[in-house]
Write a protein that holds these residues in place. Structure first.
Motif, PDB file in Angstrom:
ATOM      1  N   TRP A  30       0.833  -1.206   0.000  1.00 31.91           N
ATOM      2  CA  TRP A  30       0.000   0.000   0.000  1.00 31.91           C
ATOM      3  C   TRP A  30       0.868   1.256   0.000  1.00 31.91           C
ATOM      4  CZ3 TRP A  30      -4.785   1.235  -1.108  1.00 31.91           C
ATOM      5  CH2 TRP A  30      -5.274   2.468  -0.718  1.00 31.91           C
ATOM      6  N   ALA A  38      -5.438  -1.200  -4.582  1.00 31.48           N
ATOM      7  CA  ALA A  38      -6.866  -0.872  -4.691  1.00 31.48           C
ATOM      8  C   ALA A  38      -7.503  -1.611  -5.859  1.00 31.48           C
ATOM      9  CB  ALA A  38      -7.042   0.633  -4.857  1.00 31.48           C
ATOM     10  N   SER A  39      -6.815  -1.683  -7.000  1.00 30.13           N
ATOM     11  CA  SER A  39      -7.407  -2.357  -8.159  1.00 30.13           C
ATOM     12  C   SER A  39      -7.540  -3.853  -7.922  1.00 30.13           C
ATOM     13  CB  SER A  39      -6.584  -2.071  -9.420  1.00 30.13           C
ATOM     14  OG  SER A  39      -5.295  -2.624  -9.305  1.00 30.13           O
ATOM     15  N   SER A  41      -7.908  -5.254  -4.994  1.00 26.82           N
ATOM     16  CA  SER A  41      -8.979  -5.404  -4.005  1.00 26.82           C
ATOM     17  C   SER A  41     -10.347  -5.311  -4.664  1.00 26.82           C
ATOM     18  CB  SER A  41      -8.861  -4.334  -2.924  1.00 26.82           C
ATOM     19  OG  SER A  41      -7.628  -4.430  -2.273  1.00 26.82           O
TER      20      SER A  41
END
Length: 101
Positions: A30, A38-39, A41
């Motif tokens: 992160w 994020a993508s 996830s």
């Protein structure tokens, strides 16, 4: 209590070493590449969540009772018992459960 065991958290439960490594990996990832984390996830949720949705159950039930071959108008000579006399005549599985929702 300064000599407390570092493997223990406040509630007395032991942390797993693999959980610590996973947490460290996610924190590091992160910090370095938040867009990738994020993508991935969002992509993981997009794969998992549809199977948990109640809409999946109902869409499966509707698809099971929807006829694959739709009726084609034919000229009835009175010798075809399996052909309904009118295309809107009810035949096949009932969809009453859908109307009662």
């Amino acid at each position: 209590m300064s000599g407390a065991d570092p493997g223990r958290c406040g509630g007395g439960a032991r942390r797993s070493p693999s959980g610590d490594r996973l947490a460290a990996f996610l924190k590091n990832a992160w910090a370095k590449e938040p867009v990738l984390v994020a993508s991935f996830s969002i992509g993981g949720l997009a794969i998992i969540l549809p199977s948990l949705s109640p809409y999946t159950k109902y869409s499966t039930m509707i698809n099971q009772v929807t006829p694959y071959n739709y009726p084609v108008p034919v000229r009835d000579d009175g010798n075809m018992p399996d052909v309904p006399s009118h295309p809107q005549d009810p035949h096949g599985p009932s969809l009453e459960w859908l109307k009662k929702l």
